[in-house]
Design a protein around this motif. Structure first.
Motif, PDB file in Angstrom:
ATOM      1  N   VAL A 141       0.854  -1.192   0.000  1.00  0.00           N
ATOM      2  CA  VAL A 141       0.000   0.000   0.000  1.00  0.00           C
ATOM      3  C   VAL A 141       0.888   1.239   0.000  1.00  0.00           C
ATOM      4  CG1 VAL A 141      -1.843   1.260   1.174  1.00  0.00           C
ATOM      5  CG2 VAL A 141      -1.764  -1.243   1.323  1.00  0.00           C
ATOM      6  N   ILE A 142       0.653   2.129  -0.964  1.00  0.00           N
ATOM      7  CA  ILE A 142       1.363   3.415  -1.013  1.00  0.00           C
ATOM      8  C   ILE A 142       0.325   4.517  -1.171  1.00  0.00           C
ATOM      9  CG2 ILE A 142       3.080   4.834  -2.201  1.00  0.00           C
ATOM     10  CD1 ILE A 142       4.424   2.312  -3.144  1.00  0.00           C
ATOM     11  N   LEU A 143       0.364   5.491  -0.285  1.00  0.00           N
ATOM     12  CA  LEU A 143      -0.586   6.597  -0.279  1.00  0.00           C
ATOM     13  C   LEU A 143      -0.021   7.792  -1.048  1.00  0.00           C
ATOM     14  CD1 LEU A 143      -1.475   6.471   3.524  1.00  0.00           C
ATOM     15  CD2 LEU A 143      -2.592   5.234   1.665  1.00  0.00           C
ATOM     16  N   SER A 144      -0.896   8.618  -1.593  1.00  0.00           N
ATOM     17  CA  SER A 144      -0.435   9.820  -2.299  1.00  0.00           C
ATOM     18  C   SER A 144      -0.173  10.977  -1.350  1.00  0.00           C
ATOM     19  CB  SER A 144      -1.471  10.250  -3.343  1.00  0.00           C
ATOM     20  OG  SER A 144      -2.635  10.765  -2.729  1.00  0.00           O
ATOM     21  N   GLY A 145      -0.756  10.910  -0.145  1.00  0.00           N
ATOM     22  CA  GLY A 145      -0.576  11.980   0.828  1.00  0.00           C
ATOM     23  C   GLY A 145      -1.744  12.947   0.846  1.00  0.00           C
TER      24      GLY A 145
ATOM     25  N   GLY B 100      -5.414 -14.910   2.941  1.00  0.00           N
ATOM     26  CA  GLY B 100      -4.224 -15.381   3.650  1.00  0.00           C
ATOM     27  C   GLY B 100      -3.030 -14.450   3.568  1.00  0.00           C
ATOM     28  N   ILE B 101      -3.262 -13.158   3.634  1.00  0.00           N
ATOM     29  CA  ILE B 101      -2.162 -12.191   3.569  1.00  0.00           C
ATOM     30  C   ILE B 101      -1.366 -12.227   4.873  1.00  0.00           C
ATOM     31  CG2 ILE B 101      -1.553  -9.761   3.338  1.00  0.00           C
ATOM     32  CD1 ILE B 101      -2.602 -10.979   0.768  1.00  0.00           C
ATOM     33  N   LYS B 102      -0.066 -12.403   4.748  1.00  0.00           N
ATOM     34  CA  LYS B 102       0.818 -12.436   5.920  1.00  0.00           C
ATOM     35  C   LYS B 102       1.859 -11.322   5.900  1.00  0.00           C
ATOM     36  CE  LYS B 102       0.423 -17.479   6.221  1.00  0.00           C
ATOM     37  NZ  LYS B 102       1.163 -18.771   6.137  1.00  0.00           N
ATOM     38  N   HIS B 103       2.051 -10.705   4.741  1.00  0.00           N
ATOM     39  CA  HIS B 103       3.095  -9.688   4.592  1.00  0.00           C
ATOM     40  C   HIS B 103       2.487  -8.367   4.125  1.00  0.00           C
ATOM     41  CE1 HIS B 103       6.237 -12.806   4.850  1.00  0.00           C
ATOM     42  NE2 HIS B 103       5.413 -13.554   4.119  1.00  0.00           N
ATOM     43  N   GLY B 104       2.869  -7.299   4.787  1.00  0.00           N
ATOM     44  CA  GLY B 104       2.442  -5.958   4.391  1.00  0.00           C
ATOM     45  C   GLY B 104       3.633  -5.114   3.996  1.00  0.00           C
ATOM     46  N   TYR B 105       3.602  -4.572   2.804  1.00  0.00           N
ATOM     47  CA  TYR B 105       4.695  -3.750   2.291  1.00  0.00           C
ATOM     48  C   TYR B 105       4.247  -2.283   2.246  1.00  0.00           C
ATOM     49  CZ  TYR B 105       7.099  -8.010   0.783  1.00  0.00           C
ATOM     50  OH  TYR B 105       7.738  -9.222   0.743  1.00  0.00           O
ATOM     51  N   PHE B 106       5.047  -1.415   2.860  1.00  0.00           N
ATOM     52  CA  PHE B 106       4.733   0.010   2.916  1.00  0.00           C
ATOM     53  C   PHE B 106       6.007   0.809   2.639  1.00  0.00           C
ATOM     54  CE2 PHE B 106       1.908  -2.337   5.693  1.00  0.00           C
ATOM     55  CZ  PHE B 106       0.656  -1.855   5.366  1.00  0.00           C
TER      56      PHE B 106
END
Length: 418
Positions: free
Chosen positions: A26-30, A126-132
């Motif tokens: 997940v990447i936000l624009s701000g 089954g999501i185990k990893h969150g990338y930010f």
């Protein structure tokens, strides 16, 4: 135009390829930051969001999913009512967002649905990893919006293992595409026009900000909506302060004035430093100091090529400036005394940020754009000189992207005499 949609899709695919199975990124624009009362600072899009989407809007989110269900890319966009648009302006709709980003309209949703849809993915896939994107410049820096979101998300799903996407994106951004270099070229050309306008207008007695105003005016006249950073306009002794930017002193005959400035084009930055005499004529001493800095700049630029380390360019610049300081009578036998007159590194990466991603210690590769910016700052003589160009690393050497911005003494004096 921004970056080609096919290029954006390739970038997002590179990110997806590096995600572990059972992952969500997940990447936000701000969002705009409150200035005071109901006033906001100008919105600045989160650069990595822009890098992956071409979109420069607040309150958007990019989501990349890699799970047993499959690989997907979703875009969440800010939505308001027609009545709200009458107050605050048009909002980007699905067709425009799709055309800019290359994400299918069917995969573009309202921002109000973000948490609900992410929750559904967490429960069913089954999501185990969150990338930010957890960029942090220093320990005491305030949490970014990206970090606040990541912490809140993990609080809802404590089993989620957090990963930082920043390093991956930084590595990708260091090597520029042909389109990115074209945007930097345009930013440099707009900057050149502004610099020449300042040189034409310069005369003793003007305040630094009055000379700077000619740069601002011609930049806007050329369609520039964004400066890459706050302009440094430093005359006389002010030029010996590296990040002097109050720009409110009155110039006088005999001053050199140092400008460090740059336009941005589609958010890609120019970063140029030029130094010239306010009255159009260098004194003999100013010429000697200026030519010393220029000689060093040219010598370091000549060494730019693939395989060279930035640390090697830094050492070369320091060695050459040490020799020049000795010739100018500024130092004696102790080489370390050069640090009294030269106290910064020789350059940095340039791109979507002025001080672009990648840190300081890296090996040059084709497609990188860096600055070369030696300087001498002699407070006892009220003289500061910095000359900075933007250099593209090519397959077999380099190209000076800002070569058209004059810097030879004879050129400067002849131009300002007209």
């Amino acid at each position: 135009m921004g970056i080609n949609v096919a290029t954006l899709q390739e970038r997002r695919q590179k990110i997806i390829d590096q995600l572990a199975e059972g992952s969500m990124a997940v990447i936000l624009s701000g969002n705009p930051i409150t200035r005071t009362g109901d006033q906001f600072h100008d919105f600045v899009v989160w650069r990595n969001f822009f890098y992956l989407t071409n979109i420069d809007r607040a309150n958007f989110a990019l989501v990349l999913i890699k799970s047993t269900v499959g690989v997907r890319e979703w875009l969440f966009i800010d939505e308001v009512s027609e009545r709200e648009e009458k107050w605050s302006g048009h909002r980007m709709k699905q067709p425009e967002a799709s055309a800019l980003s290359g994400i299918k309209e069917a995969d573009i949703y309202g921002m109000a649905d973000l948490n609900k849809q992410l929750g559904s993915v967490m429960m069913n896939e089954g999501i185990k990893h969150g990338y930010f994107d957890l960029e942090r410049l220093s320990y005491n820096q305030l949490d970014t919006e990206q970090l606040v979101f990541a912490k809140a998300f993990q609080a809802q799903y404590p089993f989620l293992k957090l990963h930082n996407l920043y390093g991956t994106l930084a590595n990708m951004r260091q090597v520029k595409s042909v389109e990115e270099v074209a945007h930097i070229r345009t930013a440099i050309e707009k900057t050149r026009v502004g610099i020449e306008a300042m040189m034409k207008a310069s005369q003793p007695g003007l305040f630094e900000y009055e000379i700077e105003a000619h740069y601002d005016f011609h930049a806007k006249l050329g369609g520039v909506k964004e400066k890459a950073f706050h302009t440094i306009a430093a005359a006389g002794a002010n030029a010996t302060i590296l990040h002097y930017d109050t720009n409110d002193s009155q110039t006088k005959a005999g001053d050199l004035i140092l400008f460090d400035l740059g336009c941005a084009w589609h958010h890609y930055a120019a970063d140029i430093s030029r130094t010239f005499p306010v009255n159009g004529q260098f004194t003999p001493r100013q010429k000697a100091i200026y030519q010393s800095v220029l000689d060093v700049e040219k010598a370091v630029i000549e060494k730019v090529k693939p395989g060279v380390k930035m640390s090697e360019l830094n050492q070369l610049a320091r060695d050459l400036l040490t020799r020049k300081c000795r010739e100018l009578g500024l130092i004696g036998d102790d080489d370390d005394d050069v640090l009294n007159y030269y106290y910064h590194s020789i350059g940095h990466s340039l791109g979507l940020d002025t001080h672009d991603v990648g840190g300081r210690e890296y090996v040059l590769e084709p497609g990188m754009v860096i600055t070369i910016e030696p300087g001498l700052y002699i407070s006892e003589e009220s003289i500061g000189v910095r000359i900075e160009d933007d250099i593209l690393v090519t397959e077999d050497g380099h190209e000076n992207l800002s070569i058209a911005i004059m810097k030879e003494i004879e050129e400067i004096e002849a131009f300002m005499a007209k």
